[in-house]
Design an enzyme around this catalytic site. Sequence first.
Site, PDB file in Angstrom:
ATOM      1  N   HIS A   1      -4.467  -2.604  -5.613  1.00  0.00           N
ATOM      2  CA  HIS A   1      -3.580  -1.631  -4.962  1.00  0.00           C
ATOM      3  C   HIS A   1      -3.151  -2.176  -3.599  1.00  0.00           C
ATOM      4  CE1 HIS A   1      -1.693   1.933  -3.682  1.00  0.00           C
ATOM      5  NE2 HIS A   1      -2.589   2.836  -4.017  1.00  0.00           N
TER       6      HIS A   1
ATOM      7  N   HIS B   1       1.612   1.640  -0.728  1.00  0.00           N
ATOM      8  CA  HIS B   1       1.497   3.014  -0.209  1.00  0.00           C
ATOM      9  C   HIS B   1       0.755   3.185   1.113  1.00  0.00           C
ATOM     10  CE1 HIS B   1       1.924   4.173  -4.754  1.00  0.00           C
ATOM     11  NE2 HIS B   1       2.994   3.586  -4.263  1.00  0.00           N
TER      12      HIS B   1
ATOM     13  N   TYR C   1      -1.992   1.727   2.260  1.00  0.00           N
ATOM     14  CA  TYR C   1      -3.456   1.552   2.283  1.00  0.00           C
ATOM     15  C   TYR C   1      -3.792   0.144   2.809  1.00  0.00           C
ATOM     16  CZ  TYR C   1      -3.273   6.032   0.023  1.00  0.00           C
ATOM     17  OH  TYR C   1      -3.024   7.358  -0.224  1.00  0.00           O
TER      18      TYR C   1
END
Length: 398
Positions: free
Chosen positions: A186, A189, A191
């Site tokens: 990931h 977004h 993070y």
Amino acid sequence: MAETMPDGAAPSLFSPYKMGKFNLSHRVVLAPMTRCRAPNNIPNSALVEYYTQRATNGGFLITEGTMISPTAAGFPRVPGIFNKEQVQAWKKVVDSVHAKGAIIFCQLWHVGRASHQALQPSGTAPVSSTDKPISKRWRVLMPDGSYAIYPKPRKLDTYGVPELAEHYRLAAINAIEAGFDGVEIHGAHGYLIDQFLKDGINERTDEYGGSLHNRCKFIMQVVQAVVSAVGAERVSVRISPAIDHLDAMDTDPLKLGLAVIERLNKLQTDCGSKLAYLHVTQPRYTAYGQTESGSHGSPDEEALFMRTWRRAYQGTFICSGGFTRQLGIEAVADGDTDLVAYGRLFISNPDLVLRLKLNAPLNKYKRATFYTSDPVVGYTDYPFLENDTEKTVPLSRL
Ligand SMILES: Cc1cc2nc3c(=O)[nH]c(=O)nc-3n(C[C@H](O)[C@H](O)[C@H](O)COP(=O)(O)O)c2cc1C
């Protein structure tokens, strides 16, 4: 760019796709979605039920963001993949999904500064590329259901950064041990990884900040570490260069996306094997996803970004963000993507694939239960189509 099917037909949202070594029977993917249903960070029978409901024969699922280490959480009750108990618990989810013939990847997640002392193991400040907190425009969900402002993070020193990459590597090994078919890193977004990528956050003056090359260093260390542990074909990456979620802004998103893609392409060439896929979130998700009103940038600019990245990446491309049935059908038919990940529509429609195939009506999702704790309400209680043929007729025969 558009691929041609063996029989000469154009690809469709419902046609098979070979993603590396995985044979998919259609191109409707479950997007990774945090649902806060894993008490003590351990997947339980509710997660087994939820993922199994959404599994189809030859379908592809990506799990919710899953903590790579005890400091990785930015929401309450998110599952982890950093200890043995979690690995054992995920096995039940994976086995059940596999029994329905689906492929499942685990999304490896560290939120960096998008956390709170209350979500940290020892009540300390969350770590990040920076010591700047996320602005008060955004709120963090606390374990008691209230919302708080994000605290000031602790900026990692240069020597502390590789240790984080090591946590991704160990988590990936655990994921494979749990039976997952692969992992999605990931990097999107706002993070941790995005906190290194974006120049609106990363003000570092060491080898991890400043130039594009330096800002891409952490993501590439993570990808390399994970690839070396589990093999490229089981590894994928998610990025969102044009999304300002959690203040993750960049002055040149197009170039940033291309810089990451160029490095992923090179890594694939160097290791002689493709990654499983690159997953890019559409900019329109910020507008639709957060507020369901207004638009983010111009549609032409969005399309240009997505098409440029899609053309530049040498491998399977997944996009996600605000896709309806029609938009998904068009995106695949036009060659703008190989696969389409659906988020909110998959929350409220466990049999989304069948409904999209039949062009059947869709259940509406309830935002109020996205992140609540009930193992059933708003989680596994969305209805299937009446007389659901999936139970008796294989999708491939529809
Ligand atoms: C409740 C919720 C939780 C989400 N959690 C994650 C997550 O854990 N990891 C991630 O990469 N994206 C997450 N997303 C973004 C989704 O993967 C997806 O990109 C987004 O919902 C846009 O797709 P949609 O318009 O089809 O919903 C989340 C979205 C929602 C609505």
